[in-house]
Design a protein around this motif. Structure first.
Motif, PDB file in Angstrom:
ATOM      1  N   UNK A   1      32.749  32.233  44.588  1.00  0.00           N
ATOM      2  CA  UNK A   1      33.996  31.472  44.067  1.00  0.00           C
ATOM      3  C   UNK A   1      34.343  32.396  42.813  1.00  0.00           C
ATOM      4  N   UNK A   2      33.446  32.129  41.728  1.00  0.00           N
ATOM      5  CA  UNK A   2      33.819  32.696  40.419  1.00  0.00           C
ATOM      6  C   UNK A   2      33.665  34.266  40.476  1.00  0.00           C
ATOM      7  N   UNK A   3      32.671  34.752  41.032  1.00  0.00           N
ATOM      8  CA  UNK A   3      32.954  36.365  41.160  1.00  0.00           C
ATOM      9  C   UNK A   3      34.064  36.948  41.782  1.00  0.00           C
ATOM     10  N   UNK A   4      34.633  36.115  42.910  1.00  0.00           N
ATOM     11  CA  UNK A   4      35.909  36.442  43.572  1.00  0.00           C
ATOM     12  C   UNK A   4      37.074  36.181  42.531  1.00  0.00           C
ATOM     13  N   UNK A   5      36.974  35.232  41.770  1.00  0.00           N
ATOM     14  CA  UNK A   5      37.904  34.911  40.764  1.00  0.00           C
ATOM     15  C   UNK A   5      37.860  35.884  39.527  1.00  0.00           C
ATOM     16  N   UNK A   6      36.609  36.406  39.402  1.00  0.00           N
ATOM     17  CA  UNK A   6      36.679  37.392  37.977  1.00  0.00           C
ATOM     18  C   UNK A   6      36.861  38.708  38.459  1.00  0.00           C
TER      19      UNK A   6
END
Length: 166
Positions: free
Chosen positions: A52-57
Motif C-alpha cells: 500500500x505504501x509503495x503504491x501510494x508513493x
C-alpha cells in the motif's frame, strides 16, 4: 530586374530550400513508461514499506510479476533518434520492488542501460521446413504429373495394381 538582384533572389530561395531540407534531420527525444522522481524512488525501503505504501508513493507499477504476486516493476526509458533513424536508448531505469508473502518490501533492485540488448532479427527470409522450390517450379511443377500416380496403382477392384496394358 538586374542580374545581381536575380542572383540574390536565387541564392535566397536556395538557402530556404536547404533550411527546409535540414529541418528533417532534427533530433527527436522521447520518453516511455514511468516518470521517475529520484526522491520518491529512494524513499522506498525494505522492511519499512509495504504494498500500500509503495503504491501510494510510486503509483501503479508498469507491470507485475507473471508467476507470483511477489514483484512489481517500474520501467522508464528515454530514447533519441534522427529523422527516420532507429531510436537509440539514452537512459533507462528498471526498478524491481520485491514483496514478502505478508506484503512487506524485502528488496528494491535498480538496473539501467546495462540491461538493454540490441536484437537483430532475420531480415529477408523466414526459415521453413520442406523443399526449396522456385516460383516457376511451384507454378508449373505438376504439369504432366496429374494422374500419373494413378497409372498402374492399386484400386478397390484391383488391389495389386499393374493394369492390363491396353
Amino acid at each position: 530586374m538586374t542580374a545581381s538582384r536575380m542572383r540574390a533572389g536565387m541564392a535566397g530561395v536556395a538557402g530556404l530550400a536547404m533550411l527546409a531540407g535540414l529541418s528533417g534531420c532534427a533530433e527527436v527525444r522521447e520518453h516511455q513508461g514511468y516518470v521517475v522522481d529520484r526522491a520518491l524512488v529512494a524513499s522506498v525501503e525494505p522492511g519499512v514499506d509495504n504494498r500500500d505504501s509503495v503504491q501510494a508513493t510510486l503509483g501503479d507499477p508498469s507491470f507485475a510479476s507473471q508467476f507470483d504476486d511477489g514483484t512489481w516493476y517500474y520501467v522508464s526509458r528515454s530514447t533519441k533518434q534522427f529523422s527516420f533513424g532507429t531510436p537509440k536508448p539514452v537512459n533507462q531505469l528498471t526498478l524491481a520492488v520485491h514483496f514478502a508473502k505478508d506484503g512487506s518490501v524485502t528488496s528494491v533492485d535498480r538496473s539501467g542501460l546495462e540491461q538493454v540488448v540490441r536484437i537483430h532479427p532475420v531480415a529477408d527470409k523466414t526459415p521453413t521446413l520442406g523443399r526449396k522450390r522456385s516460383l516457376f517450379q511451384e507454378l508449373f511443377g505438376n504439369i504432366g504429373a496429374v494422374g500419373a500416380g494413378g497409372l498402374n496403382a492399386p484400386t478397390s477392384d484391383n488391389p495389386t495394381g499393374g493394369g492390363s496394358g491396353v
